[in-house]
Design an enzyme around this catalytic site. Structure first.
Site, PDB file in Angstrom:
ATOM      1  CB  SER A 199      -4.740  11.717  17.218  1.00 61.04           C
ATOM      2  OG  SER A 199      -4.473  12.891  17.790  1.00 61.04           O
TER       3      SER A 199
ATOM      4  CG  ASP B 249      -7.997  16.977  12.520  1.00 62.18           C
ATOM      5  OD1 ASP B 249      -7.430  17.522  13.489  1.00 62.18           O
ATOM      6  OD2 ASP B 249      -8.077  15.748  12.700  1.00 62.18           O
TER       7      ASP B 249
ATOM      8  CG  HIS C 257      -8.702  14.928  16.175  1.00 60.41           C
ATOM      9  ND1 HIS C 257      -7.815  14.653  15.311  1.00 60.41           N
ATOM     10  CD2 HIS C 257      -8.321  14.165  17.329  1.00 60.41           C
ATOM     11  CE1 HIS C 257      -6.752  14.233  15.969  1.00 60.41           C
ATOM     12  NE2 HIS C 257      -7.218  13.783  17.197  1.00 60.41           N
TER      13      HIS C 257
END
Length: 313
Positions: free
Chosen positions: A157, A251, A281
Site C-alpha cells: 500500500s 481493492d 486491501h
C-alpha cells in the site's frame, strides 16, 4: 470471483469506534491488525538495528528477520520492506508477524523500516528514511551477511508507494543496485477516480475517503499536481529493475497497480502482475481470519525465490 467468504464476514462486523486522537488511532490500528494475523511464525533470528543519517538527531529503526532454516554459511538475499498505513499509521510491531511470514516465504532476510510518519513528517521524509535505510543496508551487505547483488525493495500500500519511489531515487541518484521490486497493492497515484475506486471505494475495507485523508496528510494540498516521487505512476519508469506487482480483486487501489505494471513493461522492465482473487486491501494481515489470504505469501515467495534462484518451498 466472489469475495472470499471469510473476508465478507470480516467486512460485516460493526465498525470500530472513532479514535479521539491520532495517537489513539495509531494504537487502535496496530491492535486491530495484529488481532487478525494469526499464529506467530518462527524465524531463525530477529535483530533490531539503527540507521543514522547526516543529522545525528535522526535515526531510523530497522528490524531484520532471518528466515527459518537459513543456511549459516551462505549470504542470503535481502528485502528492504516499507510498511503500509497511509504514510501516517502502523509500526514495526504491527508488521512483526507479516515480516516473519515474508522472510520464511521468500527465503530472504527482511529488513523492516520504521520510517517517520505523516502528518508530523510529511513528504519527502518517509521516502528519504526508506531510501536512507536501503543505502545503509546495501553499503553494509558483508557486515549484515547478505548478498549485495540480490537486494529487493518491497512494501504494501503506502509502503509500496515508498518502495517504488525508492527504486526511482536509486536510479536517479546512482544509488544501490536493486535486483527486484515487490509491490504489494501499491498506492502509486493520487487519482481517486479510477475504475477500481468507482467499484470498491466504499465497503471493501479501504475507502476513497480514507485514501484522500492519507494523501492529504502526506502531501498537503498537492493532490492534483503531486511531486513525481510521491506518485510513481506519473514518473518516467525507464531503467528500473524487474517487478512483481500484487493487486487485490476487491481493492480501490487495483487499477493503479495494474496500470503501474503496464507502464513498467512499456518502459522495458519485466513486470509480473498477480491478482489475489477474492481479497481486499490489507489482506497481508488477515491470515488469522481468512486462510485464503495466505496466497499472498505463497505467490510472493514463488516470485522472489524464482527471481533470486532459491529453492522453491
Amino acid at each position: 470471483m466472489a469475495i472470499d467468504p471469510d473476508i465478507a464476514a470480516l467486512l460485516a462486523r460493526p465498525p470500530a469506534a472513532q479514535a479521539a486522537s491520532l495517537d489513539s488511532l495509531r494504537s487502535d490500528v496496530d491492535r486491530a491488525l495484529m488481532s487478525m494475523q494469526g499464529a506467530l511464525e518462527a524465524v531463525d533470528r530477529i535483530d533490531d538495528l539503527i540507521v543514522e543519517g547526516g543529522d545525528p538527531s535522526v535515526v531510523v529503526p530497522v528490524r531484520a528477520y532471518r528466515p527459518a532454516g537459513a543456511k549459516k554459511n551462505e549470504k542470503q538475499p535481502a528485502i528492504v520492506f516499507a510498511h503500509a498505513g497511509g504514510w501516517r499509521l502502523c509500526s514495526l510491531q504491527a508488521y512483526d508477524n507479516p515480516c516473519r511470514a515474508l522472510a520464511n516465504a521468500t527465503g530472504c532476510v527482511v529488513f523492516s523500516v520504521g520510517y517517520r510518519l505523516a502528518p508530523e513528517h510529511p513528504y519527502p521524509t518517509p521516502l528519504e528514511d526508506v531510501y536512507r535505510a536501503l543505502c545503509w543496508i546495501a553499503d553494509r551487505a558483508d557486515q549484515l551477511a547478505i548478498d549485495g547483488h540480490r537486494i529487493a525493495i518491497a512494501g504494501d500500500s503506502a509502503g509500496g508507494n515508498l518502495a517504488a519511489a525508492a527504486a526511482l531515487l536509486a536510479r536517479d541518484r546512482h544509488g544501490p543496485s536493486i535486483a527486484h521490486q515487490l509491490l504489494i497493492y501499491p498506492a502509486v497515484d493520487t487519482d481517486l477516480d479510477t475504475p477500481s475506486y468507482a467499484q470498491f471505494g466504499d465497503g471493501y475495507y479501504l475507502t476513497r475517503d480514507m485514501m484522500r485523508l492519507c494523501w492529504e496528510d502526506y502531501l498537503g494540498g498537492r493532490l492534483s499536481a503531486p511531486p513525481v516521487y510521491a506518485a510513481p505512476l506519473r514518473a518516467n519508469l525507464s531503467g528500473l529493475p524487474s517487478a512483481t506487482i500484487m493487486v487485490n480483486e476487491f481493492d480501490p487501489l487495483r487499477s493503479e497497480g495494474e496500470a503501474y505494471a503496464r507502464k513498467l513493461r512499456d518502459a522495458g522492465a519485466p513486470a509480473e502482475l498477480i491478482l489475489l482473487e477474492g481479497m481486499v486491501h490489507a489482506c497481508m494481515h488477515m491470515l488469522g481470519v481468512a486462510p485464503a489470504a495466505g496466497a499472498l505469501f505463497i505467490q510472493a515467495g514463488r516470485a522472489i525465490r524464482q527471481r533470486f534462484g532459491l529453492d522453491p518451498r
